[in-house]
Design a protein around this motif. Structure first.
Motif, PDB file in Angstrom:
ATOM      1  N   VAL A 111       0.833  -1.206   0.000  1.00  0.00           N
ATOM      2  CA  VAL A 111       0.000   0.000   0.000  1.00  0.00           C
ATOM      3  C   VAL A 111       0.871   1.262   0.000  1.00  0.00           C
ATOM      4  O   VAL A 111       0.630   2.201  -0.757  1.00  0.00           O
ATOM      5  N   PHE A 112       1.933   1.271   0.808  1.00  0.00           N
ATOM      6  CA  PHE A 112       2.787   2.466   0.827  1.00  0.00           C
ATOM      7  C   PHE A 112       3.615   2.585  -0.453  1.00  0.00           C
ATOM      8  O   PHE A 112       3.909   3.704  -0.903  1.00  0.00           O
ATOM      9  N   ALA A 113       3.971   1.451  -1.067  1.00  0.00           N
ATOM     10  CA  ALA A 113       4.656   1.508  -2.361  1.00  0.00           C
ATOM     11  C   ALA A 113       3.741   2.166  -3.392  1.00  0.00           C
ATOM     12  O   ALA A 113       4.174   2.991  -4.202  1.00  0.00           O
ATOM     13  N   LEU A 114       2.465   1.812  -3.343  1.00  0.00           N
ATOM     14  CA  LEU A 114       1.487   2.394  -4.270  1.00  0.00           C
ATOM     15  C   LEU A 114       1.328   3.897  -4.012  1.00  0.00           C
ATOM     16  O   LEU A 114       1.242   4.696  -4.949  1.00  0.00           O
ATOM     17  N   GLN A 116      13.433  -0.187  -3.271  1.00  0.00           N
ATOM     18  CA  GLN A 116      13.361   0.435  -1.946  1.00  0.00           C
ATOM     19  C   GLN A 116      12.363  -0.307  -1.048  1.00  0.00           C
ATOM     20  O   GLN A 116      12.642  -0.567   0.119  1.00  0.00           O
ATOM     21  N   TYR A 117      11.205  -0.646  -1.594  1.00  0.00           N
ATOM     22  CA  TYR A 117      10.199  -1.342  -0.783  1.00  0.00           C
ATOM     23  C   TYR A 117      10.564  -2.811  -0.571  1.00  0.00           C
ATOM     24  O   TYR A 117      10.189  -3.401   0.441  1.00  0.00           O
ATOM     25  N   ALA A 175       2.354   9.380  -5.773  1.00  0.00           N
ATOM     26  CA  ALA A 175       2.920  10.690  -5.426  1.00  0.00           C
ATOM     27  C   ALA A 175       4.040  11.066  -6.396  1.00  0.00           C
ATOM     28  O   ALA A 175       4.106  12.190  -6.886  1.00  0.00           O
ATOM     29  N   LEU A 176       4.910  10.091  -6.702  1.00  0.00           N
ATOM     30  CA  LEU A 176       6.015  10.358  -7.634  1.00  0.00           C
ATOM     31  C   LEU A 176       5.463  10.702  -9.016  1.00  0.00           C
ATOM     32  O   LEU A 176       5.986  11.580  -9.712  1.00  0.00           O
ATOM     33  N   ARG A 177       4.391  10.033  -9.387  1.00  0.00           N
ATOM     34  CA  ARG A 177       3.754  10.302 -10.676  1.00  0.00           C
ATOM     35  C   ARG A 177       3.292  11.760 -10.739  1.00  0.00           C
ATOM     36  O   ARG A 177       3.536  12.455 -11.731  1.00  0.00           O
ATOM     37  N   GLU A 178       2.667  12.236  -9.665  1.00  0.00           N
ATOM     38  CA  GLU A 178       2.224  13.634  -9.640  1.00  0.00           C
ATOM     39  C   GLU A 178       3.414  14.587  -9.630  1.00  0.00           C
ATOM     40  O   GLU A 178       3.404  15.623 -10.303  1.00  0.00           O
TER      41      GLU A 178
END
Lengths: 207, 316
Positions: free
Chosen positions: B73-76, B110-111, B81-84
């Motif tokens: 979930v945090f990877a998603l 990282q995850y 966020a990175l996409r934005e």
């Protein structure tokens, strides 16, 4: 089967590009005869503009593509022809029998709308280049067609020219109000006005 | 997190009680709002509350399902966020490979490092190896235009959206002691205090706000909202000390630090938005804007919280 593939293409295109279309002038009815023309910077432009249309409009809309590029192998032909029902036209070696303007006009008279990239090729740096005269001649030949400017944002960043793999940047598609050829309007004036109409939409993206 | 423990059950009842109270308040505010401006505010408030329901269910579901699901979930969240972030910051075609690696190699690795509990590499992979290798992929394209800016933007995106956020699921891999809600309680403490601070700053600002605190960066933020919001969220943190391996005052001071860092996180991300001429990072979360608008304060407080627990409470 082609129907399922088309639905899948729409889903994948929307997933990759994150596109949520903006209609400056409202969503069109399916019975309008239209030529959508947009800036061109990526292989995704095609599919993204097409996927952004409402389904009943999309089913009647054919992308116009270069035959020398999309007709070069069986695979590219089946993607362009079978999946998107594209109209493949010649970019050079035009004869009376093989005339792209005539073919586009025939498609419009058959009741299809068209997607056109008047720059003729993908821009490498995101700058919108000068328009080729085809759209002017088409407007003269089929004056009843509405010419709809479309601005595509970020698709050249999602999949730039020369790359195979897309990155998940969010794209935008803005559909502007339709243009028509004015009486006695000169070719150069019209082409510049059409180009400017696309550029003007860049301030109407959702972000 | 063991949902069947009495502490967890009581906690869940509380959380949903607060959300219900917020929805009920919003319902009555919507009925009493008269002016168009008030109606717009209440509409946005209710959209925010509805999104809070969804976000709460997703977070609690992920925590209940285990560390793997929490990591996913945090990877998603990092991905969105990175996409934005990258969408809003101009890059050039020569950055394509670097960006592709950021999304599809650096982020998953990282995850994975979180999952593998490889703390040493987790702590240096993005600040050192991504820092060194990503500009190399861009430089091989031979495009020098704005090179430092482009490299810096990508590195910033990875640090804020991926590196900082990955510290939240890493809380589940801290040396364990006995805690009423387990290590999941640490994530809940962080999220409740920091997001609570955002909500309380918003509420106090709407009620008492007069003096703008950063008129050029974030016109909605006021001195009154900041002061009372941070203090009340820190009091909330003190009340939640039972979830933490520390006492009431320690929980209060940790919360105070988290809220101040969270506030500055929001301000820094606002400065980037201002510079780019955008109001929100996206449209993903109804009423809030994009993912980045919701997590900006968490980005800056998560590593701090992790380090406080790791270095000061090693023996709990």
């Amino acid at each position: 089967m082609p129907d399922m593939l088309r639905t899948l293409s729409v889903f994948l295109t929307k997933l990759i590009t994150g596109v949520n279309p903006v209609w400056v002038d409202g969503v069109p009815r399916a019975d309008r005869l239209r030529v959508y023309f947009a800036n061109h910077g990526s292989h995704l432009d095609f599919a993204t503009l097409w996927a952004a249309l409402p389904r009943e409009v999309r089913d009647k809309t054919r992308p116009v593509a270069a035959r020398d590029y999309w007709g070069r192998s069986k695979f590219t032909r089946s993607v362009a022809g079978g999946l998107f029902n594209s109209l493949l036209i010649a970019r050079s070696g035009i004869t009376r029998q093989d005339n792209p303007i005539g073919q586009m006009a025939d498609a419009l008279r058959d009741g299809s709308s068209l997607i056109l990239f008047p720059e003729g090729t993908r821009s490498a740096d995101g700058v919108i280049g000068p328009f080729k005269p085809g759209i002017f001649h088409l407007a003269q030949k089929v004056p009843e067609a509405e010419l709809v400017p479309v601005f595509l944002q970020n698709l050249n960043r999602i999949l730039p020219k020369g790359h195979l793999l897309p990155i998940p940047i969010i794209g935008s598609v803005v559909f502007g109000p339709p243009l028509r050829l004015e009486p006695h309007e000169k070719k150069e004036d019209f082409l510049e006005r059409a180009r400017q109409a696309v550029l003007n939409l860049s301030s109407r993206t959702r972000a | 997190m063991n949902l069947s423990s009495p502490a967890a059950r009581e906690f869940i009842v509380w959380i949903f009680g607060v959300l219900t109270a917020a929805s009920a308040t919003g319902y009555f505010l919507a009925k009493s709002a008269k002016s168009p401006a008030a109606k717009t505010t209440v509409k946005n408030l209710n959209a925010r509350t509805n999104s809070w329901w969804l976000m709460t269910v997703i977070l609690l579901g992920a925590l209940a399902a285990g560390p793997g699901a929490t990591g996913v979930v945090f990877a998603l969240i990092s991905f969105l966020a990175l996409r934005e972030f990258i969408t809003a910051t101009p890059t050039r075609p020569a950055d394509h490979v670097s960006l592709f690696c950021s999304f599809f190699i650096v982020l998953p690795v990282q995850y994975w490092l979180v999952h593998a509990e490889w703390y040493g590499m987790f702590a240096i992979m993005i600040p050192v190896y991504a820092f060194v290798l990503l500009p190399v992929t861009a430089v091989l394209h031979g495009d020098a235009v704005n090179f430092l800016e482009r490299a810096a933007r990508i590195q910033w995106g990875l640090m804020v959206c991926v590196y900082f956020i990955s510290h939240i699921p890493m809380l589940l891999h801290l040396p364990a002691g006995e805690l009423p809600l387990g290590r999941q309680g640490l994530i809940l403490f962080l999220v409740i205090v920091v997001q609570g601070s955002d909500v309380l700053q918003y509420v106090w600002g709407k009620l008492l706000g007069k003096h703008k605190i950063a008129p050029h960066l974030s016109p909605g933020k006021t001195v009154e909202g900041f002061t009372f919001g941070v203090l009340s969220a820190s009091a909330l943190g003190a009340a939640l000390h039972w979830m933490m391996p520390c006492g009431v005052w320690q929980a209060f001071l940790i919360s105070l630090l988290l809220c101040v860092f969270g506030f500055f996180g929001g301000l820094v991300m606002s400065a980037i938005k201002r510079d780019r001429g955008i109001k929100d990072w996206g449209t993903l979360i109804e009423g809030h804007g994009g993912m980045m608008d919701r997590i900006d304060s968490l980005c800056f407080s998560a590593p701090l919280f992790f380090h406080i627990l790791r270095y000061f409470f090693r023996s709990y």
